[in-house]
Design a protein around this motif. Structure first.
Motif, PDB file in Angstrom:
ATOM      1  N   PRO A  73      -3.741  -9.385   1.029  1.00 29.89           N
ATOM      2  CA  PRO A  73      -3.757  -7.922   0.935  1.00 29.89           C
ATOM      3  C   PRO A  73      -4.949  -7.411   0.143  1.00 29.89           C
ATOM      4  O   PRO A  73      -5.691  -8.174  -0.463  1.00 29.89           O
ATOM      5  N   TYR A  76      -7.088  -1.241   2.464  1.00 29.37           N
ATOM      6  CA  TYR A  76      -6.877  -1.115   3.902  1.00 29.37           C
ATOM      7  C   TYR A  76      -8.201  -0.984   4.643  1.00 29.37           C
ATOM      8  O   TYR A  76      -8.442  -1.655   5.655  1.00 29.37           O
ATOM      9  N   ARG A  80      -9.883  -3.785   7.236  1.00 26.41           N
ATOM     10  CA  ARG A  80     -10.141  -3.456   8.640  1.00 26.41           C
ATOM     11  C   ARG A  80     -11.595  -3.717   9.013  1.00 26.41           C
ATOM     12  O   ARG A  80     -11.894  -4.205  10.103  1.00 26.41           O
ATOM     13  N   TYR A 136      -0.848  -6.476  -5.826  1.00 22.03           N
ATOM     14  CA  TYR A 136      -0.589  -7.520  -4.835  1.00 22.03           C
ATOM     15  C   TYR A 136      -0.807  -8.849  -5.544  1.00 22.03           C
ATOM     16  O   TYR A 136      -1.839  -9.052  -6.201  1.00 22.03           O
ATOM     17  N   ASP A 223      -3.936  -9.071  12.961  1.00 24.18           N
ATOM     18  CA  ASP A 223      -4.095  -7.946  12.052  1.00 24.18           C
ATOM     19  C   ASP A 223      -4.205  -8.478  10.625  1.00 24.18           C
ATOM     20  O   ASP A 223      -3.645  -9.531  10.307  1.00 24.18           O
ATOM     21  N   TYR A 226      -1.519  -6.697   5.322  1.00 22.03           N
ATOM     22  CA  TYR A 226      -1.479  -5.506   4.477  1.00 22.03           C
ATOM     23  C   TYR A 226      -0.395  -5.593   3.403  1.00 22.03           C
ATOM     24  O   TYR A 226      -0.513  -4.980   2.351  1.00 22.03           O
ATOM     25  N   LYS A 228       2.022  -4.025   2.425  1.00 26.61           N
ATOM     26  CA  LYS A 228       2.687  -2.727   2.512  1.00 26.61           C
ATOM     27  C   LYS A 228       2.239  -2.013   3.785  1.00 26.61           C
ATOM     28  O   LYS A 228       1.120  -2.196   4.234  1.00 26.61           O
ATOM     29  N   GLU A 229       3.142  -1.208   4.350  1.00 23.39           N
ATOM     30  CA  GLU A 229       2.803  -0.458   5.550  1.00 23.39           C
ATOM     31  C   GLU A 229       1.699   0.542   5.240  1.00 23.39           C
ATOM     32  O   GLU A 229       1.720   1.231   4.222  1.00 23.39           O
ATOM     33  N   PHE A 230       0.715   0.601   6.150  1.00 22.39           N
ATOM     34  CA  PHE A 230      -0.393   1.528   5.966  1.00 22.39           C
ATOM     35  C   PHE A 230       0.036   2.938   6.318  1.00 22.39           C
ATOM     36  O   PHE A 230       0.527   3.206   7.409  1.00 22.39           O
ATOM     37  N   VAL A 231      -0.130   3.871   5.361  1.00 24.30           N
ATOM     38  CA  VAL A 231       0.169   5.282   5.588  1.00 24.30           C
ATOM     39  C   VAL A 231      -1.115   6.065   5.361  1.00 24.30           C
ATOM     40  O   VAL A 231      -1.571   6.203   4.223  1.00 24.30           O
TER      41      VAL A 231
END
Length: 241
Positions: A73, A76, A80, A136, A223, A226, A228-231
């Motif tokens: 992690p 973000y 990417r 993390y 992918d 992450y 945690k979910e990316f918001v």
């Protein structure tokens, strides 16, 4: 038994934090590296680093066996950027992708740059900043053996107290220093200025089985990790939502 990834030539990419780096590693040892600690320029810097390293590889007649990617992690955006370029290289060069947990890459960077006082009784705790008092993290032995899962953890005064009762614990990474006044123990050691670096990814890659590679059709579905979910945050540009 699956073959271990020895005698490999890898292009390594690390973009999980504000530091951007890339390297060519042969048989676990770095032979060429690029790094920037300026922050915020990964999209511009990483392609330049990779282009320079590929040119050097061609000049030195190094044949790449794969691309090792610090998979997260972390940031973000940084993850990417690294994943997109790594996947593009793998498709273009017809070589596989080797994802490596960023916490383990950070631990390898610590081992390569630091002197552990009591290696037989020590635990390594890499911390990547996840904002506020969250990091993390995962725990590792000095031999890079992982203890438990990679997780997003909210740090308080009780964190890692069981480990600190029996071990010297080394905390490092860009999330560590903010925890120095919260985790109080004579066995807690906070080491500044340790970041994950591509040039130290070879020791992590060499310990993995051949099945760790991602190749063929599976590349399209890869992918970053992450945790945690990316918001996505609301855009600050006028006219955009």
């Amino acid at each position: 038994m699956h073959a271990i990834l020895k005698n490999m030539t890898l292009l390594c990419i690390e973009t999980s934090t504000t530091v951007c780096s890339a390297a060519v590693v042969i048989n676990g040892q770095p032979v060429a590296a690029r790094i920037s600690r300026s922050g915020g320029n990964h999209a511009q810097l990483l392609p330049c680093f990779v282009e320079e390293l590929l040119a050097q590889a061609k000049e030195q007649q190094w044949t790449l066996d794969g691309v090792a990617l610090s998979e997260g992690p972390g940031s973000y955006t940084g993850l990417r950027i690294g994943a997109s370029l790594a996947k593009g290289l793998c498709y273009g060069l017809s070589i596989p992708l080797l994802p490596l947990p960023t916490t383990q890459v950070l631990a390898a960077s610590f081992i390569s740059q630091s002197s552990i006082l009591n290696p037989q009784s020590s635990i390594l705790c890499p911390m990547i900043d996840a904002r506020r008092m969250e990091v993390y993290t995962a725990l590792y032995t000095p031999e890079l053996g992982q203890i438990g899962e990679v997780e997003a953890k909210i740090v308080d005064s009780e964190s890692w107290q069981a480990e600190l009762e029996e071990h010297e614990v080394y905390f490092f990474g860009d999330g560590a220093m903010k925890c120095a006044t919260t985790i109080v123990s004579e066995h807690a050691h906070f080491v500044p200025d340790i970041v994950p670096e591509a040039q130290f990814m070879g020791s992590v890659a060499e310990a993995l089985p051949r099945q760790a590679y991602v190749e063929g059709k599976a590349l399209a579905y890869f992918d970053p990790l992450y945790v945690k979910e990316f918001v996505p945050a609301p855009s600050h540009v006028n006219g955009l939502v």
